[in-house]
Scaffold this motif. Structure first.
Motif, PDB file in Angstrom:
ATOM      1  N   THR A  84       0.842  -1.188   0.000  1.00 45.13           N
ATOM      2  CA  THR A  84       0.000   0.000   0.000  1.00 45.13           C
ATOM      3  C   THR A  84       0.883   1.245   0.000  1.00 45.13           C
ATOM      4  O   THR A  84       1.963   1.234   0.600  1.00 45.13           O
ATOM      5  CB  THR A  84      -0.900  -0.012   1.255  1.00 45.13           C
ATOM      6  OG1 THR A  84      -1.555  -1.274   1.316  1.00 45.13           O
ATOM      7  CG2 THR A  84      -1.930   1.095   1.221  1.00 45.13           C
TER       8      THR A  84
ATOM      9  N   GLN B 163      -2.783   0.798  -3.935  1.00 52.08           N
ATOM     10  CA  GLN B 163      -2.410  -0.530  -3.454  1.00 52.08           C
ATOM     11  C   GLN B 163      -2.224  -1.444  -4.653  1.00 52.08           C
ATOM     12  O   GLN B 163      -2.968  -1.351  -5.628  1.00 52.08           O
ATOM     13  CB  GLN B 163      -3.512  -1.106  -2.548  1.00 52.08           C
ATOM     14  CG  GLN B 163      -3.116  -2.426  -1.899  1.00 52.08           C
ATOM     15  CD  GLN B 163      -4.170  -2.927  -0.925  1.00 52.08           C
ATOM     16  OE1 GLN B 163      -5.265  -3.323  -1.313  1.00 52.08           O
ATOM     17  NE2 GLN B 163      -3.848  -2.902   0.359  1.00 52.08           N
TER      18      GLN B 163
ATOM     19  N   THR C  81      -1.325  -5.689  -5.679  1.00 52.64           N
ATOM     20  CA  THR C  81      -1.359  -7.051  -5.138  1.00 52.64           C
ATOM     21  C   THR C  81      -0.654  -7.986  -6.110  1.00 52.64           C
ATOM     22  O   THR C  81      -0.328  -7.596  -7.231  1.00 52.64           O
ATOM     23  CB  THR C  81      -2.813  -7.517  -4.977  1.00 52.64           C
ATOM     24  OG1 THR C  81      -3.495  -7.318  -6.213  1.00 52.64           O
ATOM     25  CG2 THR C  81      -3.523  -6.752  -3.874  1.00 52.64           C
TER      26      THR C  81
ATOM     27  N   GLY D 150       0.230  -1.428   5.899  1.00 56.77           N
ATOM     28  CA  GLY D 150      -0.727  -1.146   4.832  1.00 56.77           C
ATOM     29  C   GLY D 150      -2.088  -0.769   5.389  1.00 56.77           C
ATOM     30  O   GLY D 150      -2.720   0.185   4.926  1.00 56.77           O
TER      31      GLY D 150
END
Lengths: 457, 457
Positions: free
Chosen positions: A223, A280, A282, A314
């Motif tokens: 993040t 953010q 992933t 995060g």
């Protein structure tokens, strides 16, 4: 409506399905659009099956009773506000997850399943349900589909429509339609699923859906939170970051006024910046992708980009964004607007909103799903009740709508037209657009019983 | 049709737009569905603008002339086959890319733009047009939208619908509709864009589109090619690989019979395996993601997974897949079918097809966009012309359709219903589905002039 008709409805449905007590019915008469007054429903049907809905619709069709369908009633545009004398059809108790097919990445659900419940049920299979409206812990999949809800992760996964494969819909006359394709691809026949998505209860009652799941990203998300000297700089950096192909699943902007409301509450010092961006990423290479974004933010003028080193960090960064709405609500009543513009016009819209706030002496706190160009200007106002919206707030909201349309945007990115934006809709659709959409409506609901006086209905 | 009417049409359009010469018109009367005979058109309008199309449609509406719209005529289902006495409306010359907006990831195009041309135009901006039907170098964006075309990269980017933001459509009566949202999100009004996508020319004539572009993946793609002992093993490994979240942009299966046709041509030894899978990953961490997939393939029984070390090696691996169609066409006439099933049923469908081929003594070579569950069984047959399709081929194709439906699949994953699959469509849609779709058709084309005798029209 004479009581024999209500008796007929009650007799046709399982015990306890029909609610006629006015006080109880009133609790089903509104959504979270607290600026609107609701009409008194004739009765409420709390359906537990598609068959219940079919019987209720057949009854309404026979008796020419308008029908307002609702899930959990979390809408912000008055899409589920009861009209006087309507039948309210609540699908909140149709909340069974019927199946999850982990190899096919799909789930079959009843319309009343809470969004977050499906996501949690998918997790043990290594899957997730991507659409994440901010209401995900309280709103239903059916309501999400009926409004084609957005959310924060849209920037990566798209809107609710992109996750819907097939639907069970009860038509205006009570017939049951199964439509769409459970498969990833399918082009046999017209795309009725798309037509029902976002139709706000005006074309049929969605009772079940097969929705797509996606693999839950492996590894820890990374993040980022970055303060920028100005909103212009922040939104320019968002554009630059989006072009890198780092595929973020969050790209959120908070304006200075929003940050000030957080500072006032929490004693932080965020509003010394001109705006902040939360992002953010992933997946297995989240760290590398986050660094790409961080560099774009630094190049765009952010001297102090926070990058989470672990999930706990995060969460701390995301917490800032989570504070945005409650911080505003401390300031007074709040009317949340929802326009979407081409991403390149975000900075222009922020300047427009700031100028408007200054000119009209209004408090407007804005957050944006900036990766998607979707702005939520929140008007703060005083009054005895939330319904006491000052005229200048309505007028100013109208000015924001018109400016969004002028620069190639839309009245509503994810909340829907409902009751609140009806008077602007024709302006966006144009005459031919209105004609065509009315023709579709008439084809599916010739008596005009489904959610009257909402959207185009 | 009396010639004064044709004269009226010719007079209403720019010089050279209307083609009445029967031999020239015949060249516009068919697509690549060479198993079908075409009717003789009354005339062809080779439109150069939305205004040309609007005038042609207004004329057709006034004179009750059916209209068959075509792009480049690359369809495989007879969606653009002329009916006797129709007006053929060719959009092939509406091939201008009107704008590319690099910050907003969109392009505005006329319907006749070739798919690959748009992708190439987007490249200097670091963007790409994701939909990649195998016909991308010869098919038009308008045709792709009208059929909601699929492609190989769908497994990552979704079908054509997912890349269409807004449309200009000429309606059956000649009115011009602008519909949809140029923005990422937009929920004002019904989703007419979805309705026109895949409507196969039966609801209106798509003349322009705003389509989404995506960042072109950075770095070199990594390609994998894996031979498996059996088709079952190969398709099981595809499922396992898909669950890893490695987000491949290719996941293609070739059956043993397809590999044999390549071996027969090129002297290779691919058919010693029971089936092969080609995959590709892109992005900054392609190598790591490719290794995830390679491990899933090895765990699924592939002893010898080739992983490209550089783009040239990747091209060599992809070349095997590119040989699949030409290799089959060397064997005889080819009828390409197109069913889509839940991914978990792919292995079942392959066993069904193999058994059918054995029982009926047919040559069926199958490739599959396996990540999406989309199978293309290709029937090979002899005959004086491609139209001499043996009865047993049609019957067997029908058996494959029915089996696909039985296991939760669809008649057509990406090619469309057109003429060829009309007789099966009602079976998939069901009675209520047919009624509803016919009501939509009647609402938009009350005279039934648009692409008659195609799909549900």
């Amino acid at each position: 409506m004479a009581s024999p008709a209500i008796q007929e409805l009650t007799d046709s449905l399982p015990d306890g399905t029909v609610i006629v007590d006015a006080d109880v019915a009133a609790a089903y008469s509104r959504d979270r659009t607290d600026v609107l007054a609701a009409g008194a429903p004739l009765a409420v049907v709390s359906a537990r099956s598609t068959d219940d809905v079919a019987r209720a619709m057949a009854w309404a069709h026979a008796h020419d009773v308008p029908v307002v369908t609702r899930g959990a009633g979390t809408g912000l545009s008055g899409g589920a506000t009861a009209t006087p004398g309507c039948l309210v059809l609540s699908l909140a108790k149709m909340n069974r997850i019927l199946s999850i097919e982990p190899d096919d990445f799909v789930a079959r659900v009843e319309a009343g399943v809470i969004n977050g419940d499906l996501d949690r049920a998918a997790k043990p299979h290594g899957l997730m349900y991507a659409p994440d409206p901010s209401s995900m812990d309280i709103s239903t999949i059916g309501g999400n589909i009926a409004t084609n809800a957005g959310g924060l992760r849209c920037v990566k996964y798209g809107v609710t429509r992109n996750s819907v494969r097939s639907l069970t819909v009860v038509l205006a006359d009570g017939r049951v339609l199964r439509t769409g394709h459970d498969t990833v691809k399918g082009v046999s026949g017209l795309d009725m699923v798309g037509l029902f998505c976002g139709s706000e209860g005006t074309l049929g009652v969605i009772t079940e859906a097969t929705v797509a799941l996606v693999p839950r990203p492996a590894g820890d998300p990374v993040t980022l939170l970055a303060p920028f000297p100005t909103a212009d700089a922040a939104l320019g950096a968002v554009s630059a970051a989006m072009r890198l192909g780092a595929d973020p699943e969050l790209m959120e902007f908070m304006d200075r006024r929003t940050l000030q409301s957080i500072d006032d509450w929490k004693g932080t010092d965020f509003a010394s910046s001109g705006g902040m961006v939360l992002s953010q990423v992933t997946g297995p290479d989240a760290a590398a992708r986050a660094e790409l974004i961080a560099e774009a933010f630094r190049a765009g003028g952010a001297d102090d980009v926070a990058v989470s080193a672990n999930p706990a960090e995060g969460e701390q960064l995301i917490a800032v964004r989570r504070l945005a709405y409650p911080a505003k609500e401390r300031l007074g009543h709040a009317l949340t607007e929802d326009v979407c513009v081409p991403r390149s016009r975000l900075a222009h819209m922020m300047r427009f909103i700031d100028r408007l706030a200054a000119e009209k002496d209004l408090t407007i706190c804005t957050v944006a799903h900036a990766g998607d160009g979707n702005l939520h200007p929140v008007f703060i106002y005083d009054g005895a009740t939330p319904a006491d919206v000052p005229g200048v707030v309505w007028e100013s909201a109208g000015e924001i709508f018109r400016e969004a349309l002028r620069v190639g945007g839309t009245l509503t990115g994810e909340h829907g037209v409902g009751t609140l934006k009806r008077r602007f809709l024709a302006e966006e659709l144009g005459d031919v657009g209105v004609d065509v959409q009315r023709a579709i409506k008439a084809a599916l609901d010739p008596k005009g019983l489904l959610n009257p006086s909402k959207a185009l209905a």
